[in-house]
Design a protein around this motif. Structure first.
Motif, mmCIF file in Angstrom:
data_model
loop_
_atom_site.group_PDB
_atom_site.id
_atom_site.type_symbol
_atom_site.label_atom_id
_atom_site.label_comp_id
_atom_site.label_asym_id
_atom_site.label_seq_id
_atom_site.Cartn_x
_atom_site.Cartn_y
_atom_site.Cartn_z
ATOM 1 N N VAL A 1 37.388 43.663 40.309
ATOM 2 C CA VAL A 1 37.894 43.489 38.944
ATOM 3 C C VAL A 1 37.005 42.521 38.168
ATOM 4 O O VAL A 1 36.679 42.759 36.999
ATOM 5 N N THR A 2 36.627 41.424 38.814
ATOM 6 C CA THR A 2 35.751 40.458 38.147
ATOM 7 C C THR A 2 34.372 41.048 37.897
ATOM 8 O O THR A 2 33.739 40.783 36.864
ATOM 9 N N HIS B 1 32.430 44.602 52.498
ATOM 10 C CA HIS B 1 32.919 43.948 51.286
ATOM 11 C C HIS B 1 33.126 45.006 50.203
ATOM 12 O O HIS B 1 32.387 45.984 50.117
ATOM 13 N N GLN B 2 34.096 44.787 49.331
ATOM 14 C CA GLN B 2 34.383 45.754 48.274
ATOM 15 C C GLN B 2 33.284 45.801 47.227
ATOM 16 O O GLN B 2 33.173 46.795 46.497
ATOM 17 N N THR C 1 34.011 36.053 45.562
ATOM 18 C CA THR C 1 35.434 36.279 45.867
ATOM 19 C C THR C 1 35.719 37.716 46.280
ATOM 20 O O THR C 1 36.885 38.055 46.524
ATOM 21 N N ASP C 2 34.678 38.544 46.337
ATOM 22 C CA ASP C 2 34.824 39.963 46.696
ATOM 23 C C ASP C 2 35.849 40.643 45.793
ATOM 24 O O ASP C 2 36.766 41.329 46.253
ATOM 25 N N SER C 3 35.671 40.428 44.481
ATOM 26 C CA SER C 3 36.629 40.935 43.491
ATOM 27 C C SER C 3 35.989 41.999 42.606
ATOM 28 O O SER C 3 35.238 41.676 41.678
ATOM 29 N N GLY D 1 32.600 37.240 41.073
ATOM 30 C CA GLY D 1 33.088 38.473 41.671
ATOM 31 C C GLY D 1 32.482 38.733 43.033
ATOM 32 O O GLY D 1 33.158 39.203 43.956
#
Length: 312
Positions: free
Chosen positions: A139-140, A210-211, A135-137, A132
């Motif tokens: 959700v992960t 970054h998120q 990948t800057d996710s 996460g």
């Protein structure tokens, strides 16, 4: 309602029956003389209101039934009975507010053990968190939060401190002390392999905006969220509102911070690695402190601060 079963010597059966008959929160009393084989004795069963369970268990433990026989308690999902309804109405307090301390000790004791399953879940959660981060996710990251099993040992530390069960504190602390370093080490190895294979480079976490930057950004809100999550988690474990635990898992950044530590270390981002480690420490301390505070308040509210519990 809860289902109570007591296995006891025949000579103690009358005392057990007296306790259950005298308590307004017990219903559907069943006595099976000579039904127990090993240890030999009688089996006595009853339905008890959740808010009466702790008092009944303490009374039966006071008779020594937990030593000469055994006591077990399990949740009953559906009960269609006027007598059971009356027992719940007569029992003092509300079922959702009742704390069954023996059940809490058993639950946290089991979830605080250092074993292969705990380590596997923690390693997988940290690996997910690392993915996460790379990948800057978000959700992960959330998925990693849900998979992480760390709240069990954290709750175990809090329960052990409040109930002065230092064997539980040591067991839970060992799970955390071994689990997180191992998970970070395995995640760092995975990050090193991914970096060597060209799957990502330092640009994955370099820069701003970054998120998932909240994972390593330490501030007052980090402690506030940890305290609120710890309080909500312990309220959930000590009441019938267990579904709230999922929200607790998604609130705290313990596992994501551990995953970020591993990735930042491999990429040489030492400042962010340090911030992530601080985030992890703040969350661990905040959760334990808030959970312990909730237990102290609930124990005082129930008026059972000095009630002895059987050693487990």
């Amino acid at each position: 309602m809860l289902h109570l079963r007591a296995v006891c010597p025949a000579d103690d059966a009358s005392a057990v029956l007296s306790v259950l008959r005298a308590h307004p929160g017990a219903a559907h009393l069943v006595h099976l003389p000579g039904a127990a084989v090993h240890p030999a004795g009688d089996v006595i069963e009853a339905m008890v209101a959740r808010e009466a369970a702790d008092e009944i268990l303490a009374a039966l433990a006071g008779l020594g039934i937990d030593h000469c026989g055994g006591l077990s308690l399990e949740q009953i999902d559906v009960v269609l009975s006027d007598q059971a309804d009356e027992a719940e109405a007569r029992a003092p307090g509300e079922a959702a507010d009742a704390v069954v301390w023996e059940n809490l000790l058993a639950k946290t004791g089991e979830e605080s053990r250092l074993n292969g399953t705990f380590l596997a879940f923690l390693v997988i959660a940290c690996l997910l968190a690392a993915v996460g981060v790379i990948t800057d996710s978000p959700v992960t990251i959330v998925g990693a939060m849900v998979v992480g099993p760390e709240f069990g040992p954290l709750a175990g530390v809090a329960v052990g401190l409040v109930r002065k069960r230092f064997d539980l504190v040591r067991r839970a602390a060992l799970a955390l002390a071994v689990g997180f370093p191992l998970a970070i080490l395995v995640t760092a190895l995975g990050a090193w392999l991914g970096n060597a294979a060209g799957l990502f480079d330092a640009s994955a976490i370099a820069g701003e905006d970054h998120q998932v930057d909240f994972v390593y950004e330490v501030g007052p809100w980090s402690l506030i969220v940890a305290v609120l999550a710890g309080a909500a988690g312990m309220l959930s474990m000590t009441s019938a509102k267990s579904a709230a635990l999922v929200g607790v898992f998604i609130s705290v950044t313990t596992v994501p911070a551990a995953g970020y530590v591993a990735v930042a270390a491999i990429l040489g981002q030492w400042e962010r690695m340090g911030q992530s480690a601080a985030q992890l420490a703040i969350n661990l301390v905040g959760i334990v402190a808030a959970a312990a505070a909730v237990l102290v308040l609930r124990r005082r509210a129930a008026g059972d601060a000095n009630r002895p519990l059987s050693p487990g």
